[in-house]
Design an enzyme around this catalytic site. Sequence first.
Site, short mmCIF file in Angstrom:
data_model
loop_
_atom_site.label_atom_id
_atom_site.label_comp_id
_atom_site.label_asym_id
_atom_site.label_seq_id
_atom_site.Cartn_x
_atom_site.Cartn_y
_atom_site.Cartn_z
N HIS A 119 -8.16 14.46 -63.04
CA HIS A 119 -8.23 13.69 -61.79
C HIS A 119 -9.18 14.43 -60.84
O HIS A 119 -8.82 15.43 -60.22
CB HIS A 119 -6.83 13.56 -61.17
CG HIS A 119 -6.72 12.47 -60.16
ND1 HIS A 119 -5.60 11.68 -60.06
CD2 HIS A 119 -7.58 12.03 -59.20
CE1 HIS A 119 -5.77 10.81 -59.09
NE2 HIS A 119 -6.96 11.01 -58.55
N VAL A 120 -10.40 13.92 -60.74
CA VAL A 120 -11.44 14.58 -59.96
C VAL A 120 -11.03 14.71 -58.48
O VAL A 120 -10.30 13.86 -57.95
CB VAL A 120 -12.79 13.83 -60.10
CG1 VAL A 120 -12.77 12.47 -59.41
CG2 VAL A 120 -13.94 14.68 -59.63
N HIS A 121 -11.50 15.75 -57.85
CA HIS A 121 -11.21 15.99 -56.43
C HIS A 121 -12.26 16.94 -55.86
O HIS A 121 -12.89 17.69 -56.61
CB HIS A 121 -9.80 16.55 -56.23
CG HIS A 121 -9.49 17.73 -57.08
ND1 HIS A 121 -9.19 17.62 -58.43
CD2 HIS A 121 -9.45 19.05 -56.80
CE1 HIS A 121 -8.98 18.82 -58.93
NE2 HIS A 121 -9.13 19.71 -57.96
N ILE A 122 -12.44 16.88 -54.56
CA ILE A 122 -13.42 17.72 -53.87
C ILE A 122 -12.66 18.76 -53.04
O ILE A 122 -11.80 18.40 -52.23
CB ILE A 122 -14.33 16.89 -52.94
CG1 ILE A 122 -15.04 15.79 -53.72
CG2 ILE A 122 -15.34 17.81 -52.23
CD1 ILE A 122 -15.81 14.79 -52.84
#
Length: 166
Positions: A119-122
């Site tokens: 789950h991509v995140h910045i």
Amino acid sequence: MDVLWSPWRMNYIQQQDKPDGCIFCNAANAAEDTPDNLVVARGERAFVILNRYPYTNGHLMVVPYVHEPSIETLDAETRGEMMEMVNQALSVLRLVYNPQAFNVGINIGEAAGAGVAEHVHIHVLPRWSGDTNFMTSVAATRIIPEELGQTFRRIHAAWNQPQNPS
């Protein structure tokens, strides 16, 4: 009492029962935003959450609601909202913590260091000169002087205040 090892301060690290499923999807589906789920702000396509294991006080993550492993699989509107939330996170962190600098980054894939690769995140991290001290270098230990609940309350309260453009 030794504050560094206090269970009251470090109960989130000592938690034995880990929740099932994706930590970000679980937080996104929470009924309300509290110090328990650490979601400080919500948009239409993404939300902002405190890192439960921060590198510095105020370590935020901007996360899309959609469960995707990379930004390249997100639609343009989601990517755009995420960047606007990163920008607002910078303003809020300047207001609340007065940092000297920031790290902003995305780790895509486990080999790149992503702790939650699916789950991509910045990441948005406030930084100060000297925030890496001998404890980090010698003992591989970080000292975070503020409890996460307090960090949540400060950032959550500041998120909707009018910001001065930088």
